[in-house]
Write an enzyme that holds these catalytic residues in place. Structure first.
Site, PDB file in Angstrom:
ATOM      1  CG  HIS A  73      -0.348   0.087   2.532  1.00  0.00           C
ATOM      2  ND1 HIS A  73       0.417  -0.907   3.091  1.00  0.00           N
ATOM      3  CD2 HIS A  73      -0.392   1.086   3.470  1.00  0.00           C
ATOM      4  CE1 HIS A  73       0.826  -0.538   4.292  1.00  0.00           C
ATOM      5  NE2 HIS A  73       0.347   0.670   4.538  1.00  0.00           N
ATOM      6  CG  HIS A  75       0.131   4.477   4.668  1.00  0.00           C
ATOM      7  ND1 HIS A  75      -0.603   3.764   5.587  1.00  0.00           N
ATOM      8  CD2 HIS A  75      -0.724   5.409   4.148  1.00  0.00           C
ATOM      9  CE1 HIS A  75      -1.843   4.243   5.624  1.00  0.00           C
ATOM     10  NE2 HIS A  75      -1.935   5.233   4.745  1.00  0.00           N
ATOM     11  CG  ASP A  77       5.163   3.077   7.388  1.00  0.00           C
ATOM     12  OD1 ASP A  77       4.256   3.407   6.611  1.00  0.00           O
ATOM     13  OD2 ASP A  77       4.968   2.312   8.360  1.00  0.00           O
ATOM     14  CG  HIS A  78       4.273   0.081   4.216  1.00  0.00           C
ATOM     15  ND1 HIS A  78       4.149  -1.261   4.519  1.00  0.00           N
ATOM     16  CD2 HIS A  78       3.858   0.753   5.321  1.00  0.00           C
ATOM     17  CE1 HIS A  78       3.662  -1.380   5.743  1.00  0.00           C
ATOM     18  NE2 HIS A  78       3.485  -0.167   6.242  1.00  0.00           N
ATOM     19  CG  HIS A 131      -3.966   0.293   6.842  1.00  0.00           C
ATOM     20  ND1 HIS A 131      -3.975   0.857   8.095  1.00  0.00           N
ATOM     21  CD2 HIS A 131      -2.778   0.656   6.279  1.00  0.00           C
ATOM     22  CE1 HIS A 131      -2.849   1.520   8.287  1.00  0.00           C
ATOM     23  NE2 HIS A 131      -2.106   1.416   7.195  1.00  0.00           N
ATOM     24  CG  ASP A 154       0.674  -1.189   7.935  1.00  0.00           C
ATOM     25  OD1 ASP A 154       1.580  -1.982   8.236  1.00  0.00           O
ATOM     26  OD2 ASP A 154       0.856   0.045   7.847  1.00  0.00           O
ATOM     27  CG  HIS A 192       4.158  -1.797  11.640  1.00  0.00           C
ATOM     28  ND1 HIS A 192       4.993  -0.717  11.729  1.00  0.00           N
ATOM     29  CD2 HIS A 192       3.370  -1.589  10.543  1.00  0.00           C
ATOM     30  CE1 HIS A 192       4.728   0.128  10.735  1.00  0.00           C
ATOM     31  NE2 HIS A 192       3.751  -0.390  10.008  1.00  0.00           N
TER      32      HIS A 192
END
Length: 281
Positions: A73, A75, A77-78, A131, A154, A192
């Site tokens: 996805h 975001h 941090d990905h 998410h 996530d 995570h």
């Protein structure tokens, strides 16, 4: 190296396949992310590289060549490390077709497959909105990596699930149902290290769950020893994760008490528990 990175670097065997020719390793990043690298000792694929530096360090330490990138996805941090990885490696970037991610040049919908020549693997794409609206997961069947493997970003965590930033409770519940239907032996590679905080909430919902209490003890010991709690298994999540157990009497009762209502649909139970988790401290 920070404590999180040091903890994971000392226990690489946890996420390595016990059979077959592929290794799956959690490269730590930020405070609690795992950037999963799949390799055959020569070639590698990375899932959700939010930061390039630790990925490059891992590849270099093992003499690996990156051959593909998988994104679940949008975001930061990905995907934050993708551009830096592409500066060094000319590789395809697979990702969700229903999210606008500039670096993705191989967009996929659920039901499609991703074929990678080296390291040799075929992954099934699963749509898991909730998410984010276009979130996808990748399922690698049993074979060269030993047990079947799920890379779910996530969407699903050990004893938890992702926040609903864009999707609805109905969408997330359907997404989790799709993942829960995979083989029980599936190893769940979450993005995570949220396990202990998720267990704390799960115990508030379902304090008498023997499997959950046992997992609490095991996970606490793992983290105290500097070891990851991941991957978990779907079999374990089915008996410990309240978000996969919206039809369990204990979870229903807890949701009813939390919202002060006696009649709740399965979706309403899920929504109540997810909303409770959002404000749980």
């Amino acid at each position: 190296m920070d404590a999180h990175a040091d903890a994971v670097s000392t226990v690489s065997e946890i996420s390595k396949s016990s059979a077959g020719t592929l290794t799956v390793f959690p490269v730590p990043a930020f405070q609690d992310n795992y950037l999963w690298v799949i390799d055959d000792g020569k070639d590698a694929v990375v899932v959700d590289p939010g930061d390039a530096a630790p990925v490059l360090a891992y590849l270099d330490s093992r003499g690996l060549t990156l051959r593909a990138i998988l994104i679940t996805h949008k975001h930061a941090d990905h995907i934050g490390g993708v551009d830096a990885l592409l500066e060094r490696f000319d590789v395809p970037v697979h990702g969700p077709a229903r999210e606008a991610i500039a670096c993705v040049d191989h967009p996929h919908h659920g039901g499609e497959t991703v074929h990678i020549d080296a390291p040799a693997m075929t992954l099934e794409v699963i749509d898991v909105p909730g998410h984010t609206s276009g979130h996808i997961a990748y399922f690698l069947g049993a074979g060269a990596a030993g047990a079947p493997r799920l890379f779910c970003g996530d969407t699903l965590f050990s004893c938890g699930c992702g926040r609903l930033f864009e999707g609805t409770p109905a969408q997330m519940l359907a997404s989790l149902d799709a993942l829960a239907a995979l083989p029980p032996a599936t190893l769940v590679h979450c993005a995570h290290e949220y396990t202990l905080s998720n267990i704390r909430f799960a115990l508030a919902v379902d304090p008498d769950n023997a499997a959950l209490n046992a997992w609490h003890q095991e996970a606490t010991a793992l983290r105290a020893a500097g070891r990851p709690t991941l991957p978990t298994t779907l079999a374990q999540e089915r008996v410990t994760n309240p978000f996969l157990r919206s039809d369990a009497p204990a979870v229903i009762a807890a949701a009813q008490q939390h919202v002060g209502q006696t009649e709740l649909s399965r979706e309403a139970v899920f929504a109540a528990v997810r909303g409770w988790k959002d404000t749980f401290r």
